[in-house]
Write an enzyme that holds these catalytic residues in place. Structure first.
Site, PDB file in Angstrom:
ATOM      1  N   GLY A  58       0.817  -1.202   0.000  1.00 39.27           N
ATOM      2  CA  GLY A  58       0.000   0.000   0.000  1.00 39.27           C
ATOM      3  C   GLY A  58       0.849   1.248   0.000  1.00 39.27           C
ATOM      4  N   CYS A  59       0.267   2.365   0.411  1.00 45.21           N
ATOM      5  CA  CYS A  59       0.959   3.653   0.398  1.00 45.21           C
ATOM      6  C   CYS A  59       2.308   3.537   1.095  1.00 45.21           C
ATOM      7  CB  CYS A  59       0.107   4.714   1.086  1.00 45.21           C
ATOM      8  SG  CYS A  59       0.919   6.320   1.198  1.00 45.21           S
ATOM      9  N   PHE A  60       3.364   3.913   0.393  1.00 42.07           N
ATOM     10  CA  PHE A  60       4.702   3.666   0.945  1.00 42.07           C
ATOM     11  C   PHE A  60       5.102   4.620   2.062  1.00 42.07           C
ATOM     12  CE2 PHE A  60       6.624   5.474  -3.321  1.00 42.07           C
ATOM     13  CZ  PHE A  60       6.079   6.734  -3.076  1.00 42.07           C
TER      14      PHE A  60
END
Length: 220
Positions: A58-60
């Site tokens: 997901g969002c890093f």
């Protein structure tokens, strides 16, 4: 304006062309760990005995923060992996036309933290059943992925994926969709500097921690 393809990967020949080299600079030192951010061989690489692990969850921004907090992790960075577009920009990756994930590259000391422990942490802090999304973040760049760098990492990754997958299915939470591939099949491209250690720079910034709430079985 880039095309938006969020529901599925595109054919490699249809991905964006990218560019031959990185067009931006990256800070030399990690804001939290005070280690190099870029740890490629041409920059001096990593310390002897250390290993590299690459994950997509997901969002890093929030993902990197999770891993830099793990004792035994020497350095982390965020980037793009799993696709075909060379040296993509963040906007290109978000378009869905590069096939890249938002990835975290973890350099760790296996005498202090095992690869198995990193994989267990990976599974506990995101939802590996959601396909091309994590929570409200929808797109192929948010898919769950493990890019292993050694044959032993592959063995561990597949074994632990099977164990966690069985636990999730036992609880009727769905099937794991995690992509498991050799890192040698895909180049890791560092993300723009403002993404590196984003939550150290912006402590109240966005975190996506969609997860199943299931701890890894203690018997493994």
């Amino acid at each position: 304006m880039f095309p938006t393809r969020k529901a599925q990967l595109v054919a490699p020949e249809q991905t964006l062309p990218g560019r031959s080299e990185r067009t931006f600079a990256i800070a030399e030192r990690h804001r939290v760990l005070d280690a190099p951010v870029v740890t490629d061989p041409e920059t001096g690489g990593i310390p002897d005995g250390h290993e590299v692990a690459v994950f997509g969850l997901g969002c890093f921004w929030g993902a990197e923060e999770i891993f830099w907090q793990v004792p035994g992790v020497w350095s982390t960075s965020v980037g793009y992996a799993g696709g075909t577009t060379p040296n993509p920009s963040y906007e290109e990756v978000c378009s869905g036309a590069t096939n890249h994930t938002e990835a975290v590259r973890v350099v760790f000391d296996p005498s202090k933290v095992s690869y198995a422990d990193l994989v267990k942490r990976f599974f506990e802090v995101h939802d590996p059943t959601q396909g091309f999304r994590q929570g409200n973040d929808i797109g192929t760049q948010y898919r769950s992925a493990i890019y292993y760098t050694t044959s032993e990492q592959e063995r561990v990754a597949r074994e632990l994926t099977a164990v966690y997958g069985a636990e999730l299915e036992r609880r009727r939470l769905g099937q794991i969709t995690t992509e498991i591939r050799p890192a040698s099949e895909t180049t890791y491209y560092y993300a723009e500097d403002y993404h590196q250690q984003y939550l150290a720079k912006n402590p109240h910034g966005y975190r996506c921690h969609a997860n199943t709430g299931v701890k890894f079985p203690e018997t493994v």
